[in-house]
Motif scaffolding. Structure first.
Motif, short mmCIF file in Angstrom:
data_model
loop_
_atom_site.label_atom_id
_atom_site.label_comp_id
_atom_site.label_asym_id
_atom_site.label_seq_id
_atom_site.Cartn_x
_atom_site.Cartn_y
_atom_site.Cartn_z
N LEU A 57 12.11 -10.68 -2.85
CA LEU A 57 10.42 -10.89 -3.28
C LEU A 57 10.31 -10.20 -4.52
O LEU A 57 9.45 -10.98 -5.25
CB LEU A 57 10.19 -9.56 -2.20
CG LEU A 57 8.43 -9.62 -2.20
CD1 LEU A 57 8.06 -10.73 -1.24
CD2 LEU A 57 8.13 -8.27 -1.31
N ALA A 58 10.82 -9.33 -5.25
CA ALA A 58 10.48 -8.88 -6.59
C ALA A 58 11.21 -9.79 -7.49
O ALA A 58 10.34 -9.82 -8.53
CB ALA A 58 11.34 -7.23 -6.58
N ILE A 59 12.29 -10.13 -7.42
CA ILE A 59 12.92 -11.20 -8.31
C ILE A 59 12.03 -12.29 -8.47
O ILE A 59 11.78 -12.86 -9.47
CB ILE A 59 14.44 -11.41 -8.16
CG1 ILE A 59 15.26 -10.05 -8.35
CG2 ILE A 59 14.86 -12.31 -9.23
CD1 ILE A 59 16.52 -10.09 -8.18
N GLY A 60 11.86 -12.99 -7.36
CA GLY A 60 11.19 -13.90 -7.33
C GLY A 60 9.79 -14.07 -7.79
O GLY A 60 9.33 -14.97 -8.46
N LEU A 61 9.03 -12.58 -7.71
CA LEU A 61 7.85 -12.48 -8.09
C LEU A 61 7.85 -12.63 -9.66
O LEU A 61 7.02 -13.00 -10.23
CB LEU A 61 7.15 -11.40 -7.41
CG LEU A 61 6.22 -11.82 -6.30
CD1 LEU A 61 5.43 -10.29 -5.91
CD2 LEU A 61 4.71 -12.42 -7.05
N ALA A 62 8.76 -11.71 -10.06
CA ALA A 62 8.88 -11.53 -11.48
C ALA A 62 9.12 -12.77 -12.14
O ALA A 62 8.58 -13.06 -13.29
CB ALA A 62 9.96 -10.48 -11.80
N ALA B 268 3.04 -5.21 -6.31
CA ALA B 268 2.47 -4.12 -5.21
C ALA B 268 1.45 -4.71 -4.19
O ALA B 268 1.52 -4.06 -3.03
CB ALA B 268 1.58 -3.24 -6.24
N SER B 269 0.75 -5.61 -4.40
CA SER B 269 -0.11 -6.37 -3.52
C SER B 269 0.56 -7.21 -2.20
O SER B 269 0.20 -7.32 -1.32
CB SER B 269 -1.32 -7.39 -4.02
OG SER B 269 -0.80 -8.05 -4.86
N LEU B 270 2.17 -7.37 -2.74
CA LEU B 270 2.84 -7.72 -1.62
C LEU B 270 3.63 -6.64 -0.97
O LEU B 270 3.51 -6.97 0.51
CB LEU B 270 3.81 -8.96 -2.40
CG LEU B 270 3.60 -10.23 -2.09
CD1 LEU B 270 4.43 -11.15 -2.95
CD2 LEU B 270 3.45 -10.79 -0.93
N ALA B 271 4.02 -5.69 -1.75
CA ALA B 271 4.74 -4.82 -1.09
C ALA B 271 3.69 -3.80 -0.07
O ALA B 271 4.40 -3.26 0.93
CB ALA B 271 5.35 -3.88 -2.10
N VAL B 272 2.32 -4.01 -0.17
CA VAL B 272 1.59 -3.23 0.55
C VAL B 272 1.49 -3.74 1.92
O VAL B 272 1.37 -3.19 3.03
CB VAL B 272 0.10 -3.15 -0.19
CG1 VAL B 272 -0.55 -4.45 0.22
CG2 VAL B 272 -0.44 -1.64 0.16
N ILE C 292 6.13 -3.22 3.15
CA ILE C 292 6.72 -2.03 3.29
C ILE C 292 6.32 -1.31 4.56
O ILE C 292 7.12 -0.79 5.37
CB ILE C 292 6.52 -1.20 2.10
CG1 ILE C 292 7.63 -1.69 1.01
CG2 ILE C 292 6.87 0.31 2.17
CD1 ILE C 292 7.56 -1.06 -0.36
N PRO C 293 4.90 -1.14 4.65
CA PRO C 293 4.69 -0.61 5.96
C PRO C 293 5.17 -1.25 7.42
O PRO C 293 5.69 -0.47 8.22
CB PRO C 293 3.04 -0.86 6.27
CG PRO C 293 2.60 -0.66 4.65
CD PRO C 293 3.76 -1.63 4.05
N LEU C 294 5.31 -2.51 7.09
CA LEU C 294 5.91 -3.23 8.47
C LEU C 294 7.40 -3.06 8.40
O LEU C 294 7.86 -2.48 9.82
CB LEU C 294 5.79 -4.74 8.23
CG LEU C 294 5.87 -5.85 9.50
CD1 LEU C 294 4.93 -5.49 10.41
CD2 LEU C 294 6.06 -6.91 9.07
N PHE D 132 -1.75 3.48 -2.35
CA PHE D 132 -0.57 2.95 -2.86
C PHE D 132 -1.03 2.17 -3.98
O PHE D 132 -0.52 1.77 -5.27
CB PHE D 132 0.33 2.36 -1.83
CG PHE D 132 1.51 1.47 -2.36
CD1 PHE D 132 2.53 2.04 -3.13
CD2 PHE D 132 1.21 -0.06 -2.40
CE1 PHE D 132 3.38 1.12 -3.64
CE2 PHE D 132 2.27 -0.78 -2.80
CZ PHE D 132 3.34 -0.37 -3.54
N ARG D 133 -1.96 1.03 -3.51
CA ARG D 133 -2.57 -0.10 -4.55
C ARG D 133 -3.22 0.59 -5.80
O ARG D 133 -3.00 0.29 -6.89
CB ARG D 133 -3.34 -0.76 -4.00
CG ARG D 133 -2.74 -1.86 -3.15
CD ARG D 133 -3.38 -3.13 -2.70
NE ARG D 133 -4.35 -2.72 -1.70
CZ ARG D 133 -4.95 -3.82 -0.74
NH1 ARG D 133 -4.80 -4.98 -1.35
NH2 ARG D 133 -5.55 -3.41 0.04
#
Lengths: 302, 274
Positions: B31-36, B59-63, B66-68, B220-221
């Motif tokens: 997710l992070a590398i792809g988005l970056a 952050a808007s994807l992690a939100v 991460i809770p899930l 968090f956001r």
């Protein structure tokens, strides 16, 4: 020394009595068999002794202290417990599971492999618990209960899923522990073959104490007859014995009150035509069935 | 203390064994590398874009994710042990209930923290190596992002334990956890927007941003957005921009959000019958 003492202990769950006032005393080195049908109050009794639940009325003391108090928690190091149907952590190996419990109990990890070998899991200790059969999980449970050489051992249905050899080994182990001064409570529906190893039996039915005492005492109280199995085609019995003779698929049987056993035995042994004779004393199972049937109605205990 | 560590250690080990750690690491790093790297694809180019837009979109994807993950990781923490029979057994050990519960939370919290650090950290390293962003601003930005993500994960682990300690069946815990995720991640914000639209914006402007503090995912956001205040914001976050919460006070609110369910779980677990 009194290890466990219950004085008029009663437990009520949401208005339903699970255990009616019960007195119990257990001394060091005794092995008590706790018998009863499903829902008879066995597990409730065990939980009360373990301090997992508090008594509604009455007093429970284990090693002289109230087990529900938080400062009695250190006493749990001296305690071993195995409950029915425990399945442990599937992803960990048998050894890892045992080491986890050892750490929690403050027992040296080095004792774990040996303990596993003792219960016959030496070869499977590096395998994950999810590959274990029911019997193997039961053995792992036993190993866990034996951690740290407990002084009081509570075992709920300990031999479920064990093969006959393993069951034998298990009883030998109980015998050894008893000789070391360990007090044991064995809890079960009836266990065949357990008679030799228990000092006392306590029979519960629907939350009530039905009988308590050594096997000999219970036999006497129940007043169940001994059964003579007679063989011999030419055998004719004198009166009044002939009237009491029963014919069944496996030969001729004679039910004899325990008090008359020796007299009748002498009488029989002199008879011509008697080829073989077997005497069967009322087993624990018979005693158990007797108490359950007479005090809880004929359907109970099925 | 020793008992807590023993339990935590076992939980972490369990997490490694059942591939939780590995799968969370992979999901988060992809997710992070792809988005970056592909974050600017919509604008017609690939490659690393600005640090701030990367973090804000991360952050808007992690939100959501991460809770899930946290809820899935921990929902059966108490009720699962109960169904296995190990809860009863553990309670006969010289171990108190709060020690067991805290140990389990610490262990699973470590699983979450480790995976978040590795998963998102990998994207920070990639960005540091292959883009022209300087390491210092990269590290501080990713530092804030990863720390807040870990805290968010912990908050939801604690919420999962509240659920797990309250119910008697695993399937029920799973269902409630799902509803809980839905409420915090989607319904709450929609509700606030609905409130704004319904009253035609006629709500107390000074009070409204504080309503966002009622939801840990919004905090968090806010943490990540307040760090990059130059972003053009839309939706609810734009409202909060007017009231400048400091990053520190936002972290404080996340901590409060952590303590609240942890203590609630303890109280509920203490009352749980065996």
């Amino acid at each position: 020394m009194k290890i466990v003492e219950l004085q008029q202990v009663e437990k009520v769950y949401q208005g339903v009595p699970a255990l009616q006032p019960l007195d119990l005393e257990l001394h060091q080195g005794e092995v008590l068999g706790l018998f009863g049908h499903n829902g008879a109050g066995k597990t409730t009794t065990i939980k009360l002794i373990l301090g997992l639940i508090g008594a509604t009325t009455g007093k429970v003391s284990v090693f002289g202290e109230d087990p529900t108090r938080s400062d009695a928690r250190h006493l749990r190091r001296k305690l071993g417990f195995l409950q029915e149907n425990v399945s442990f952590y599937d992803q960990l190996t048998g050894l890892e599971v045992l080491q986890y419990f050892a750490r929690l109990k403050g027992v040296a990890k080095q004792t774990c492999p040996e303990l596993l070998a003792q219960v016959g899991l030496g070869d499977a200790s590096k395998r994950r618990v999810k590959t274990y059969s029911k019997g193997m999980r039961q053995r792992l449970g036993l190993a866990q209960a034996l951690l740290g050489e407990p002084e009081l051992l509570l075992l709920d249905e300990p031999t479920v899923g064990l093969d006959p050899i393993a069951t034998q080994d298990f009883y030998h182990r109980i015998e050894q522990l008893k000789q070391q001064g360990c007090t044991v409570i064995l809890c079960s529906h009836v266990l065949p073959g357990v008679e030799k190893y228990i000092d006392r039996a306590l029979i519960l039915g629907q939350g009530q104490l039905l009988a308590q005492g050594s096997l000999a005492e219970l036999r006497q109280q129940a007043n169940l007859p001994a059964t003579f199995h007679l063989q011999g085609d030419a055998l004719t019995l004198p009166e009044p014995l002939a009237a009491r003779l029963q014919h069944s698929a496996n030969g001729r049987q004679l039910a004899v009150p325990l008090a008359e056993k020796m007299a009748i035995l002498q009488q029989l042994s002199g008879l011509a035509g008697l080829e073989d004779l077997d005497i069967q004393l009322p087993s624990l199972e018979d005693i158990y069935t007797y108490y359950i049937r007479t005090q809880c109605g004929p359907e109970a205990g099925q | 203390m020793n008992a807590i560590l023993s339990v935590a250690n076992k939980e972490f080990h369990d997490g490694l064994r059942n591939r939780w750690v590995l799968s969370i690491c992979i999901i988060l790093s992809v997710l992070a590398i792809g988005l970056a790297y592909f974050g600017a694809a919509a604008a017609g180019k690939v490659g690393f874009t600005s640090l701030s837009s990367t973090i804000v979109s991360l952050a808007s994807l992690a939100v959501f994710i991460i809770p899930l993950i946290a809820l899935m990781l921990a929902y059966d923490g108490v009720v699962g042990e109960d169904e296995n029979g190990t809860l009863l057994l553990l309670m006969t050990y010289p171990l108190s209930r709060w020690q067991l519960l805290l140990g389990k939370m610490v262990g699973q919290g470590a699983v979450m923290a480790f995976s978040t650090l590795v998963g998102f950290g990998s994207s920070a390293v990639m960005m540091g190596l292959f883009s022209d962003t300087d390491w210092q601003s990269l590290l501080s930005a990713y530092g804030v992002f990863i720390l807040s993500a870990i805290l968010l994960g912990w908050v939801f682990i604690a919420i999962a334990y509240v659920i797990s300690a309250s119910v008697s069946e695993k399937s029920k815990a799973a269902g409630i956890a799902l509803i809980c995720w839905f409420v915090f991640v989607l319904v709450f914000d929609l509700g606030l927007l609905g409130l704004l639209v319904g009253t035609q914006g006629n709500v107390d402007e000074t009070l409204f941003p504080y309503l966002l503090l009622l939801n840990p995912t919004d905090i968090f956001r806010l943490v990540n957005i307040s760090w990059f205040a130059d972003q053009n914001l839309t939706g609810l976050m734009a409202i909060a921009q007017q009231t400048q919460f400091t990053t520190l006070s936002l972290f404080g609110s996340l901590l409060a959000w952590l303590l609240l369910p942890v203590s609630a779980a303890m109280v509920i677990f203490n009352r749980r019958g065996l």
